[in-house]
Design a protein around this motif. Structure first.
Motif, PDB file in Angstrom:
ATOM      1  N   ASN A 117      -4.617   3.037  -2.004  1.00  0.00           N
ATOM      2  CA  ASN A 117      -3.248   3.760  -2.367  1.00  0.00           C
ATOM      3  C   ASN A 117      -3.879   5.174  -2.250  1.00  0.00           C
ATOM      4  O   ASN A 117      -4.759   5.664  -3.046  1.00  0.00           O
ATOM      5  CB  ASN A 117      -2.800   3.340  -3.612  1.00  0.00           C
ATOM      6  N   SER A 118      -3.551   6.080  -1.473  1.00  0.00           N
ATOM      7  CA  SER A 118      -3.837   7.295  -1.360  1.00  0.00           C
ATOM      8  C   SER A 118      -2.949   8.504  -1.263  1.00  0.00           C
ATOM      9  O   SER A 118      -1.628   8.452  -0.743  1.00  0.00           O
ATOM     10  CB  SER A 118      -4.802   7.576  -0.016  1.00  0.00           C
ATOM     11  N   LEU A 119      -3.329   9.736  -1.902  1.00  0.00           N
ATOM     12  CA  LEU A 119      -2.401  10.785  -1.849  1.00  0.00           C
ATOM     13  C   LEU A 119      -3.449  11.828  -1.165  1.00  0.00           C
ATOM     14  O   LEU A 119      -4.369  12.303  -1.780  1.00  0.00           O
ATOM     15  CB  LEU A 119      -2.025  11.069  -3.325  1.00  0.00           C
ATOM     16  N   ASN A 120      -2.820  12.262  -0.151  1.00  0.00           N
ATOM     17  CA  ASN A 120      -3.758  13.179   0.823  1.00  0.00           C
ATOM     18  C   ASN A 120      -5.086  12.807   0.767  1.00  0.00           C
ATOM     19  O   ASN A 120      -6.216  13.535   0.852  1.00  0.00           O
ATOM     20  CB  ASN A 120      -3.623  14.825   0.197  1.00  0.00           C
ATOM     21  N   VAL A 151       0.905  -1.220  -0.149  1.00  0.00           N
ATOM     22  CA  VAL A 151      -0.175  -0.095   0.092  1.00  0.00           C
ATOM     23  C   VAL A 151       1.028   1.418  -0.179  1.00  0.00           C
ATOM     24  O   VAL A 151       1.979   1.357   0.707  1.00  0.00           O
ATOM     25  CB  VAL A 151      -0.855   0.165   1.180  1.00  0.00           C
ATOM     26  N   ILE A 152       0.556   2.309  -0.756  1.00  0.00           N
ATOM     27  CA  ILE A 152       1.301   3.793  -0.756  1.00  0.00           C
ATOM     28  C   ILE A 152       0.122   4.571  -0.041  1.00  0.00           C
ATOM     29  O   ILE A 152      -0.790   4.907  -0.603  1.00  0.00           O
ATOM     30  CB  ILE A 152       1.605   4.049  -2.183  1.00  0.00           C
ATOM     31  N   THR A 153       0.642   5.250   0.872  1.00  0.00           N
ATOM     32  CA  THR A 153       0.016   6.270   1.692  1.00  0.00           C
ATOM     33  C   THR A 153       0.938   7.507   1.787  1.00  0.00           C
ATOM     34  O   THR A 153       1.918   7.495   2.260  1.00  0.00           O
ATOM     35  CB  THR A 153      -0.319   5.836   2.994  1.00  0.00           C
ATOM     36  N   VAL A 154       0.515   8.579   0.985  1.00  0.00           N
ATOM     37  CA  VAL A 154       1.261   9.889   0.989  1.00  0.00           C
ATOM     38  C   VAL A 154       0.427  10.742   1.585  1.00  0.00           C
ATOM     39  O   VAL A 154      -0.580  11.083   1.013  1.00  0.00           O
ATOM     40  CB  VAL A 154       1.657  10.235  -0.642  1.00  0.00           C
ATOM     41  N   THR A 155       0.997  11.779   2.236  1.00  0.00           N
ATOM     42  CA  THR A 155       0.257  12.990   2.488  1.00  0.00           C
ATOM     43  C   THR A 155       1.461  14.100   2.605  1.00  0.00           C
ATOM     44  O   THR A 155       2.431  13.829   2.565  1.00  0.00           O
ATOM     45  CB  THR A 155      -0.239  13.031   4.256  1.00  0.00           C
ATOM     46  N   GLY A 156       0.878  15.302   2.379  1.00  0.00           N
ATOM     47  CA  GLY A 156       2.014  16.519   2.228  1.00  0.00           C
ATOM     48  C   GLY A 156       1.674  17.206   0.779  1.00  0.00           C
ATOM     49  O   GLY A 156       1.137  16.722  -0.168  1.00  0.00           O
ATOM     50  N   GLU A 157       2.292  18.303   0.748  1.00  0.00           N
ATOM     51  CA  GLU A 157       2.088  19.106  -0.621  1.00  0.00           C
ATOM     52  C   GLU A 157       3.472  18.649  -1.549  1.00  0.00           C
ATOM     53  O   GLU A 157       4.345  17.877  -1.227  1.00  0.00           O
ATOM     54  CB  GLU A 157       2.452  20.586  -0.376  1.00  0.00           C
ATOM     55  N   ASN A 158       3.281  18.811  -2.686  1.00  0.00           N
ATOM     56  CA  ASN A 158       4.254  18.806  -3.752  1.00  0.00           C
ATOM     57  C   ASN A 158       4.844  17.277  -3.851  1.00  0.00           C
ATOM     58  O   ASN A 158       6.053  17.078  -3.976  1.00  0.00           O
ATOM     59  CB  ASN A 158       5.634  19.631  -3.344  1.00  0.00           C
ATOM     60  N   LYS A 159       3.912  16.492  -4.099  1.00  0.00           N
ATOM     61  CA  LYS A 159       4.182  15.121  -4.375  1.00  0.00           C
ATOM     62  C   LYS A 159       3.902  14.807  -5.773  1.00  0.00           C
ATOM     63  O   LYS A 159       3.086  15.100  -6.285  1.00  0.00           O
ATOM     64  CB  LYS A 159       3.547  14.221  -3.358  1.00  0.00           C
ATOM     65  N   THR A 160       4.976  13.813  -6.372  1.00  0.00           N
ATOM     66  CA  THR A 160       4.628  13.129  -7.636  1.00  0.00           C
ATOM     67  C   THR A 160       4.397  11.830  -7.287  1.00  0.00           C
ATOM     68  O   THR A 160       5.532  11.021  -6.652  1.00  0.00           O
ATOM     69  CB  THR A 160       5.887  13.443  -8.483  1.00  0.00           C
ATOM     70  N   GLU A 204      -7.020  10.833  -0.960  1.00  0.00           N
ATOM     71  CA  GLU A 204      -7.685  10.762  -2.158  1.00  0.00           C
ATOM     72  C   GLU A 204      -6.964   9.471  -2.922  1.00  0.00           C
ATOM     73  O   GLU A 204      -5.823   9.256  -2.949  1.00  0.00           O
ATOM     74  CB  GLU A 204      -7.617  11.633  -3.148  1.00  0.00           C
ATOM     75  N   LEU A 205      -7.866   8.302  -3.139  1.00  0.00           N
ATOM     76  CA  LEU A 205      -7.611   7.110  -4.163  1.00  0.00           C
ATOM     77  C   LEU A 205      -6.902   7.618  -5.203  1.00  0.00           C
ATOM     78  O   LEU A 205      -7.401   8.428  -5.935  1.00  0.00           O
ATOM     79  CB  LEU A 205      -8.420   6.100  -4.091  1.00  0.00           C
ATOM     80  N   PHE A 206      -5.748   6.792  -5.670  1.00  0.00           N
ATOM     81  CA  PHE A 206      -5.142   7.175  -6.814  1.00  0.00           C
ATOM     82  C   PHE A 206      -4.929   5.864  -7.411  1.00  0.00           C
ATOM     83  O   PHE A 206      -4.726   5.206  -6.983  1.00  0.00           O
ATOM     84  CB  PHE A 206      -3.837   8.016  -6.928  1.00  0.00           C
ATOM     85  N   THR A 207      -4.809   5.683  -9.026  1.00  0.00           N
ATOM     86  CA  THR A 207      -4.640   4.842  -9.652  1.00  0.00           C
ATOM     87  C   THR A 207      -3.617   4.829 -10.902  1.00  0.00           C
ATOM     88  O   THR A 207      -3.433   4.095 -11.679  1.00  0.00           O
ATOM     89  CB  THR A 207      -5.703   3.974 -10.060  1.00  0.00           C
ATOM     90  N   ALA A 208      -3.052   6.071 -10.805  1.00  0.00           N
ATOM     91  CA  ALA A 208      -1.931   6.477 -11.729  1.00  0.00           C
ATOM     92  C   ALA A 208      -0.619   5.422 -11.615  1.00  0.00           C
ATOM     93  O   ALA A 208      -0.006   5.213 -10.670  1.00  0.00           O
ATOM     94  CB  ALA A 208      -1.344   7.817 -11.617  1.00  0.00           C
ATOM     95  N   LEU A 209      -0.161   5.073 -12.994  1.00  0.00           N
ATOM     96  CA  LEU A 209       0.869   4.057 -12.859  1.00  0.00           C
ATOM     97  C   LEU A 209       2.309   4.502 -12.634  1.00  0.00           C
ATOM     98  O   LEU A 209       3.106   4.236 -12.219  1.00  0.00           O
ATOM     99  CB  LEU A 209       1.058   3.363 -14.302  1.00  0.00           C
TER     100      LEU A 209
END
Length: 118
Positions: free
Chosen positions: A94-97, A62-71, A99-104
């Motif tokens: 998998n979430s970015l702030n 699982v990828i869990t990312v929080t914070g600004e300016n992330k790729t 929100e679920l994401f599915t980008a490869l």
């Protein structure tokens, strides 16, 4: 794996932070957790990759990312001129702030990604 990006150009991946060669035939089990406001490239396999190839990789976690300016991407955060073939990412929520994401991949030429699935 738990990591915090502290440098402005930090890269974090489930297996490799930064890659410019070949990464082939591996299985990865990971949880990538980034909680930082520093700029970071985050991927389930590699944070950032430039040139070379990544192929025949299975990644579980699982990828869990929080914070600004992330790729952020399931396979790579930033991808430049790298061929990705026969990759599998198995993970949910998998979430970015939040929100679920599915980008490869967060950035890069999507046409270089072939025979990959999640």
């Amino acid at each position: 794996m738990t990591a915090e990006a502290i440098a402005a150009d930090a890269a974090c991946g489930g297996a490799i932070g930064a890659n410019n060669g070949e990464f082939v035939n591996s299985t990865i089990t990971m949880d990538v957790k980034i909680a930082s406001d520093a700029v970071a490239s985050v991927g389930g396999i590699v944070g950032t990759t430039q040139g070379g190839k990544i192929e025949y990789i299975e990644s579980y976690g699982v990828i869990t990312v929080t914070g600004e300016n992330k790729t952020v991407g399931l396979f790579a955060g930033q991808m430049d001129n790298t061929v990705m073939t026969s990759l599998v990412f198995v993970g949910e929520d998998n979430s970015l702030n939040g929100e679920l994401f599915t980008a490869l991949t967060g950035t890069g030429d999507q046409s270089l990604i072939t025979e990959c699935r999640m």
